[in-house]
Design a protein around this motif. Structure first.
Motif, short mmCIF file in Angstrom:
data_model
loop_
_atom_site.label_atom_id
_atom_site.label_comp_id
_atom_site.label_asym_id
_atom_site.label_seq_id
_atom_site.Cartn_x
_atom_site.Cartn_y
_atom_site.Cartn_z
N ARG A 28 4.41 5.62 -0.46
CA ARG A 28 3.35 6.31 0.30
C ARG A 28 2.05 6.18 -0.47
NH1 ARG A 28 1.58 12.38 0.29
NH2 ARG A 28 1.92 11.88 -1.87
N LEU A 49 2.50 4.13 4.91
CA LEU A 49 3.92 4.21 4.55
C LEU A 49 4.52 2.81 4.56
CD1 LEU A 49 5.02 7.23 6.79
CD2 LEU A 49 4.35 7.27 4.37
N ALA A 53 9.60 4.55 3.62
CA ALA A 53 8.88 5.65 2.97
C ALA A 53 8.68 6.83 3.92
CB ALA A 53 7.54 5.17 2.44
N SER A 55 6.17 10.55 4.56
CA SER A 55 4.87 11.16 4.27
C SER A 55 4.98 12.26 3.24
CB SER A 55 4.25 11.70 5.55
OG SER A 55 5.09 12.70 6.13
N CYS A 75 5.91 5.06 13.36
CA CYS A 75 6.37 6.16 12.51
C CYS A 75 7.37 6.98 13.32
CB CYS A 75 5.21 7.07 12.11
SG CYS A 75 4.03 6.33 10.98
N ASN A 106 8.77 6.08 7.95
CA ASN A 106 8.68 4.71 8.45
C ASN A 106 10.08 4.10 8.44
OD1 ASN A 106 8.25 2.06 9.08
ND2 ASN A 106 6.68 1.71 7.53
#
Length: 161
Positions: A28, A49, A53, A55, A75, A106
Motif C-alpha cells: 500500500r 494497492l 494488498a 488499504s 478494489c 485489491n
C-alpha cells in the motif's frame, strides 16, 4: 487555486500499526494530496494497492467521516455486509459513528487506486472489527490498545509490550 503535479508528489509506504500488524500495510502506498496542498479541515489522499494488498485493517471511525472513490483498477470493499466489487468511478461513504467496519482489498492481478477524503478532528477513536483493538489519536500520536483500553498483548503484536 494551485494545481498539484501528481507526478512530482511523494508517496508514503508502510503503516503505523504495532508489531506484526504493520504487515497489513505491505503493498500500500499513500499520496497525501491534502497535506501537500495545505488543507487543514479535511484529508485527501490517493491510495495505491498492489495486487493482494489492503488499504488498512478493517475499521470504523467514531469522529471522522470517510469517503472513497476508486480511480484505477478493481478494489473489493469488505464491510459488515460482505464483499463488494468496486470499479473506477464507484464510491462508498462511511459516516462517523457508523460501526460498519470496512477496508478495500485489491484481489486482482493489477494495481488499483482510490481517492479517500476524510474529516480532520483534533482527536479520533477508531475500532478494528476483526481484532480486539482500538486506536486513540490525539496531537498526532497514535495509541493502540485493546477495545477496553488495556494494553495490547504480545500475542496480538508479536512483540514484547
Amino acid at each position: 487555486m494551485p494545481k498539484l503535479d501528481l507526478s512530482r508528489l511523494p508517496w508514503r509506504t508502510g503503516s503505523g500499526y504495532p508489531g506484526k500488524l504493520a504487515a497489513a500495510g505491505d503493498g500500500r502506498s499513500v499520496q497525501p494530496l491534502g497535506d501537500l496542498g495545505g488543507l487543514t479541515q479535511f484529508g485527501v489522499n490517493i491510495v495505491r494497492l498492489e495486487p493482494g494488498a489492503m488499504s488498512s485493517l478493517r475499521h470504523y471511525h467514531m469522529e471522522q467521516d470517510e469517503f472513497v472513490m476508486v480511480t484505477e483498477g478493481t478494489c473489493t470493499l469488505i464491510d459488515d455486509q460482505g464483499a463488494h466489487e468496486m470499479l473506477p468511478g464507484d464510491c462508498a461513504s462511511f459516516p462517523a459513528g457508523d460501526e460498519n467496519g470496512h477496508h478495500l482489498v485489491n484481489r486482482s492481478d493489477k494495481p488499483a487506486a482510490f481517492l479517500v477524503v476524510g474529516t480532520r478532528t483534533p482527536a479520533e477513536t477508531a475500532f478494528y472489527s476483526d481484532l480486539d483493538m482500538m486506536v486513540k489519536i490525539a496531537e498526532g500520536q497514535f495509541n493502540f490498545t485493546r477495545k477496553d483500553g488495556s494494553p495490547l498483548t504480545a500475542d496480538q503484536t508479536g512483540e514484547n509490550t
